[in-house]
Design an enzyme around this catalytic site. Structure first.
Site, PDB file in Angstrom:
ATOM      1  N   HIS A 127       0.805  -1.222   0.000  1.00  0.00           N
ATOM      2  CA  HIS A 127       0.000   0.000   0.000  1.00  0.00           C
ATOM      3  C   HIS A 127       0.841   1.277   0.000  1.00  0.00           C
ATOM      4  O   HIS A 127       0.295   2.376  -0.098  1.00  0.00           O
ATOM      5  CB  HIS A 127      -0.947   0.013   1.209  1.00  0.00           C
ATOM      6  CG  HIS A 127      -2.092  -0.928   1.074  1.00  0.00           C
ATOM      7  ND1 HIS A 127      -1.964  -2.283   1.311  1.00  0.00           N
ATOM      8  CD2 HIS A 127      -3.378  -0.723   0.716  1.00  0.00           C
ATOM      9  CE1 HIS A 127      -3.124  -2.868   1.115  1.00  0.00           C
ATOM     10  NE2 HIS A 127      -4.005  -1.940   0.743  1.00  0.00           N
ATOM     11  N   GLY A 128       2.154   1.151   0.116  1.00  0.00           N
ATOM     12  CA  GLY A 128       3.022   2.322   0.137  1.00  0.00           C
ATOM     13  C   GLY A 128       2.877   3.205  -1.091  1.00  0.00           C
ATOM     14  O   GLY A 128       3.151   4.398  -1.040  1.00  0.00           O
TER      15      GLY A 128
END
Length: 182
Positions: free
Chosen positions: A108-109
């Site tokens: 999700h970065g």
């Protein structure tokens, strides 16, 4: 091994990061000789979703991209969601790309990269639920273990960490990428 000797790597995260997505790349770059530096929105310690505590070395807004050789963004839904709303995190990530620095992002970065406006025209992977966000931001999203696009290394999940770490160390070792851009 000292492939990354003298390199300073900025890890940007906050509470709720995916533990292994911080600790595994951290170990990979430090084993290769780099100095890993934890940067977060607040001083003290940040805690991963599974309980890993990481001391914060510097606070966002008090560091500049020109002091680092590369950027690493661990995932974790809570971590990534908070960082994409933090204007100093967004600015720092954008500045790293403006200075053509290698970057690694997992899971999700990549939400922070969407907010920073640096994924348009880039080939990238992430956790599958981000594919629409990344495509809407102009990225060519693919479902692969690891993707490298002009100094940007991306992966999907903790299962991809061995491949991610190897490519991350390789790209950081190559240094600035002229086609890495904001």
């Amino acid at each position: 091994m000292s492939k990354l000797q003298g390199k300073r790597i900025a890890f940007v995260a906050t509470d709720g990061f995916e533990d292994s997505e911080l600790t595994s790349p951290w170990e990979a770059v430090t084993a290769a000789g780099a100095d890993a530096v934890m940067i977060a929105p607040a001083a003290g310690t940040i805690t991963g979703k599974n309980g890993h505590e990481q001391p914060v070395d510097h606070v966002l807004g008090q560091v500049s991209a020109d002091s680092f050789d590369a950027l690493v963004l661990p995932g974790g839904v809570v971590n990534a969601d908070h960082l994409r709303l933090d204007s100093e995190a967004v600015a720092f990530a954008r500045d790293m790309f403006t200075e053509h620095k290698p970057a690694g992002v997992i899971c999700h970065g990549a939400w922070l990269l969407v907010e920073a406006g640096v994924v348009d025209g880039r080939r990238i992977t992430s956790y599958p639920s981000l594919q629409t966000d990344l495509r809407n931001a102009g990225a060519d999203w693919v479902d692969e273990e690891v993707v490298v696009d002009q100094g940007l290394v991306s992966s999907r999940t903790p299962e991809d960490l061995p491949a991610f770490n190897a490519k991350l160390v390789e790209e950081i070792g190559e240094g600035e990428h002229e086609r890495q851009h904001a």
